[in-house]
Design a protein around this motif. Structure first.
Motif, PDB file in Angstrom:
ATOM      1  N   PRO A  50      42.479  50.372  46.468  1.00  0.00           N
ATOM      2  CA  PRO A  50      42.548  48.849  45.871  1.00  0.00           C
ATOM      3  C   PRO A  50      42.980  48.828  44.447  1.00  0.00           C
ATOM      4  O   PRO A  50      43.927  47.943  44.116  1.00  0.00           O
ATOM      5  CB  PRO A  50      40.987  48.342  45.797  1.00  0.00           C
ATOM      6  N   ARG A  51      42.751  50.003  43.792  1.00  0.00           N
ATOM      7  CA  ARG A  51      43.223  50.139  42.267  1.00  0.00           C
ATOM      8  C   ARG A  51      44.789  50.381  42.495  1.00  0.00           C
ATOM      9  O   ARG A  51      45.438  49.484  41.610  1.00  0.00           O
ATOM     10  CB  ARG A  51      42.599  51.113  41.619  1.00  0.00           C
ATOM     11  N   HIS A  56      42.658  45.352  42.175  1.00  0.00           N
ATOM     12  CA  HIS A  56      41.397  45.454  41.383  1.00  0.00           C
ATOM     13  C   HIS A  56      41.446  45.523  40.030  1.00  0.00           C
ATOM     14  O   HIS A  56      42.847  45.554  39.558  1.00  0.00           O
ATOM     15  CB  HIS A  56      40.708  47.060  41.742  1.00  0.00           C
ATOM     16  N   TYR A  57      40.524  45.187  39.145  1.00  0.00           N
ATOM     17  CA  TYR A  57      40.925  45.120  37.692  1.00  0.00           C
ATOM     18  C   TYR A  57      41.200  46.336  36.980  1.00  0.00           C
ATOM     19  O   TYR A  57      41.621  46.452  36.013  1.00  0.00           O
ATOM     20  CB  TYR A  57      39.595  44.272  36.985  1.00  0.00           C
TER      21      TYR A  57
END
Length: 172
Positions: A50-51, A56-57
């Motif tokens: 997700p990164r 994702h942050y």
């Protein structure tokens, strides 16, 4: 993002880098200081995909030395829950966190860590960072020295047996 200084490059992490994370996050020397348990493939993909995909942050990056991947660095705006945990109030600024490791122990102690930290701090300063925080194992004296060379100072012992360090743009 691509940062380059002499023979060190910081670039965004790609899917093909997941195999490197698998290697590094199962190296006992790396794990002695990077606060994670050994990782299996499923855990690595679940955490880092997700990164990589921007869902994702956290922004994940790979560090290259002489065009060879040697480590990992990530940066992120610190989330409100974490600020509460640290007991820090944010007053109209941008507060970032960073985490990093050199995954090739033969390259430890050569000044690469200090340089990659300076590079990412310069980038975060450009993005308007008013503070950058990191957590470090207090027994990792090599890393603490590198952070101090970059202008970080110790600000707090955390309940999880880690040390919180802080950098501000005027600390360089």
């Amino acid at each position: 993002m691509l940062l380059k200084h002499k023979n060190i490059t910081i670039r965004k992490m790609k899917h093909e880098d997941l195999r490197l994370m698998m290697k590094w996050l199962n190296d006992d020397q790396v794990l002695a200081f990077y606060e994670e348990p050994p990782s299996d493939w499923k855990r690595i993909v679940k955490k880092y995909r997700p990164r990589i995909e921007g869902n994702h942050y956290v922004t994940p990056c790979i560090i290259e030395y002489d065009d060879q991947p040697i480590g990992y660095i990530q940066y992120y705006e610190i989330q409100p829950k974490k600020l509460d945990e640290y007991g820090i109030l944010l007053n109209n600024g941008k507060l970032y966190g960073i985490d990093q490791f050199i995954g090739e122990p033969t390259l430890w102690g050569k000044g690469i860590g200090t340089q990659m930290i300076r590079m990412i701090l310069s980038e975060l300063n450009r993005k308007g960072a008013t503070k950058v925080l990191l957590e470090v194992n207090p027994e990792n004296r090599r890393a603490i020295r590198a952070y101090e060379k970059c202008g970080f100072r110790e600000i707090k012992d955390l309940e999880n047996h880690l040390l919180l360090m802080e950098w501000t743009p005027d600390s360089n």
